[in-house]
Scaffold this motif. Structure first.
Motif, PDB file in Angstrom:
ATOM      1  N   ARG A   1      -6.296 -27.861  73.762  1.00 48.69           N
ATOM      2  CA  ARG A   1      -4.895 -27.491  73.537  1.00 48.69           C
ATOM      3  C   ARG A   1      -3.947 -28.540  74.130  1.00 48.69           C
ATOM      4  O   ARG A   1      -2.867 -28.776  73.601  1.00 48.69           O
ATOM      5  N   ASP A   2      -4.362 -29.155  75.258  1.00 48.39           N
ATOM      6  CA  ASP A   2      -3.517 -30.154  75.920  1.00 48.39           C
ATOM      7  C   ASP A   2      -3.248 -31.354  75.005  1.00 48.39           C
ATOM      8  O   ASP A   2      -2.149 -31.903  75.001  1.00 48.39           O
TER       9      ASP A   2
ATOM     10  N   THR B   1      -2.350 -23.998  66.681  1.00 49.63           N
ATOM     11  CA  THR B   1      -3.106 -22.923  67.297  1.00 49.63           C
ATOM     12  C   THR B   1      -4.583 -23.207  67.014  1.00 49.63           C
ATOM     13  O   THR B   1      -4.924 -23.920  66.064  1.00 49.63           O
ATOM     14  N   PHE B   2      -5.444 -22.648  67.829  1.00 53.68           N
ATOM     15  CA  PHE B   2      -6.872 -22.848  67.672  1.00 53.68           C
ATOM     16  C   PHE B   2      -7.541 -21.506  67.445  1.00 53.68           C
ATOM     17  O   PHE B   2      -7.342 -20.564  68.206  1.00 53.68           O
TER      18      PHE B   2
ATOM     19  N   ARG C   1      -8.370 -26.114  64.161  1.00 55.30           N
ATOM     20  CA  ARG C   1      -6.985 -26.331  64.588  1.00 55.30           C
ATOM     21  C   ARG C   1      -6.089 -26.065  63.387  1.00 55.30           C
ATOM     22  O   ARG C   1      -6.234 -26.684  62.332  1.00 55.30           O
TER      23      ARG C   1
ATOM     24  N   LYS D   1     -11.971 -15.253  71.899  1.00 64.27           N
ATOM     25  CA  LYS D   1     -11.231 -14.016  72.151  1.00 64.27           C
ATOM     26  C   LYS D   1     -11.286 -13.090  70.939  1.00 64.27           C
ATOM     27  O   LYS D   1     -11.423 -13.556  69.805  1.00 64.27           O
TER      28      LYS D   1
ATOM     29  N   CYS E   1     -16.094 -16.066  77.879  1.00 64.31           N
ATOM     30  CA  CYS E   1     -16.089 -17.478  78.246  1.00 64.31           C
ATOM     31  C   CYS E   1     -17.528 -17.930  78.467  1.00 64.31           C
ATOM     32  O   CYS E   1     -18.273 -17.331  79.254  1.00 64.31           O
TER      33      CYS E   1
ATOM     34  N   THR F   1     -12.769 -26.406  76.545  1.00 65.29           N
ATOM     35  CA  THR F   1     -12.445 -27.361  77.594  1.00 65.29           C
ATOM     36  C   THR F   1     -13.650 -28.245  77.843  1.00 65.29           C
ATOM     37  O   THR F   1     -14.796 -27.797  77.779  1.00 65.29           O
TER      38      THR F   1
ATOM     39  N   THR G   1      -8.735 -16.257  68.490  1.00 67.86           N
ATOM     40  CA  THR G   1      -8.345 -17.528  69.072  1.00 67.86           C
ATOM     41  C   THR G   1      -9.461 -18.061  69.960  1.00 67.86           C
ATOM     42  O   THR G   1     -10.350 -17.326  70.389  1.00 67.86           O
TER      43      THR G   1
ATOM     44  N   SER H   1      -8.421 -28.961  78.367  1.00 67.54           N
ATOM     45  CA  SER H   1      -8.421 -28.141  77.160  1.00 67.54           C
ATOM     46  C   SER H   1      -8.056 -28.978  75.937  1.00 67.54           C
ATOM     47  O   SER H   1      -7.226 -29.892  76.019  1.00 67.54           O
TER      48      SER H   1
ATOM     49  N   ASP I   1     -10.478 -21.374  72.962  1.00 67.37           N
ATOM     50  CA  ASP I   1     -10.138 -22.541  73.769  1.00 67.37           C
ATOM     51  C   ASP I   1     -11.433 -23.255  74.087  1.00 67.37           C
ATOM     52  O   ASP I   1     -12.466 -22.624  74.328  1.00 67.37           O
TER      53      ASP I   1
ATOM     54  N   THR J   1     -14.215 -20.519  75.080  1.00 68.25           N
ATOM     55  CA  THR J   1     -13.699 -19.163  75.289  1.00 68.25           C
ATOM     56  C   THR J   1     -13.294 -18.588  73.939  1.00 68.25           C
ATOM     57  O   THR J   1     -12.395 -19.110  73.274  1.00 68.25           O
TER      58      THR J   1
END
Length: 140
Positions: free
Chosen positions: A62-63, A71-72, A89, A47, A31, A55, A51, A60, A53, A45
């Motif tokens: 994602r929201d 999925t991102f 995306r 991973k 992160c 913010t 994937t 996020s 995220d 972030t």
């Protein structure tokens, strides 16, 4: 002769096994946090499973797409100059949108990213405080 043949096979296979377990983007995992020129805090972030995220101000990406089948993921390409990092995306198995960054490793725990408002990729580091952000790796 049999020993030489066995040795050659082992030499050929060993690099394949070692490179399959190494990832050229593994230094990116984690992160990263920073603030834009207005002081707005954001995190990125990344991973190991590919994937991502993102913010901004605690919200996020994602929201925004919570009611979709999205999925991102990210794609890192160090072979470009400057290196590319794309946040993508995926909706229903296809690329729906992309945020193209350029990225530079400053230190083990610091990166510099640049992203343009018009969603095109920056060509160099001749940006402004408006489009260039230093991120620091957050400790767990």
């Amino acid at each position: 002769m049999k020993k030489i043949f066995t040795l050659l096979i082992l030499c050929l296979l060993f690099p394949a096994f070692s490179s399959a377990n190494e990832s050229n983007d593994s230094w990116l995992y984690g992160c990263w946090e920073g603030a834009d020129d207005s002081g707005l805090i954001g995190t990125l972030t990344l991973k190991p499973d590919g994937t991502v995220d993102l913010t901004i101000g605690g919200k996020s990406i994602r929201d925004k797409y919570a009611n979709t089948n999205s999925t991102f993921v990210y794609k890192y390409d160090e072979n470009q100059s400057p290196a590319h990092l794309d946040v993508i995306r995926i909706t229903d198995g296809e690329e729906a949108s992309k945020i193209p960054f350029i990225i530079k490793k400053i230190a083990h725990d610091e990166i510099l990213i640049r992203v343009l408002e018009d969603n095109t990729r920056a060509k160099d580091w001749n940006g402004t405080p408006n489009d260039t952000i230093k991120l620091k790796r957050k400790q767990d």
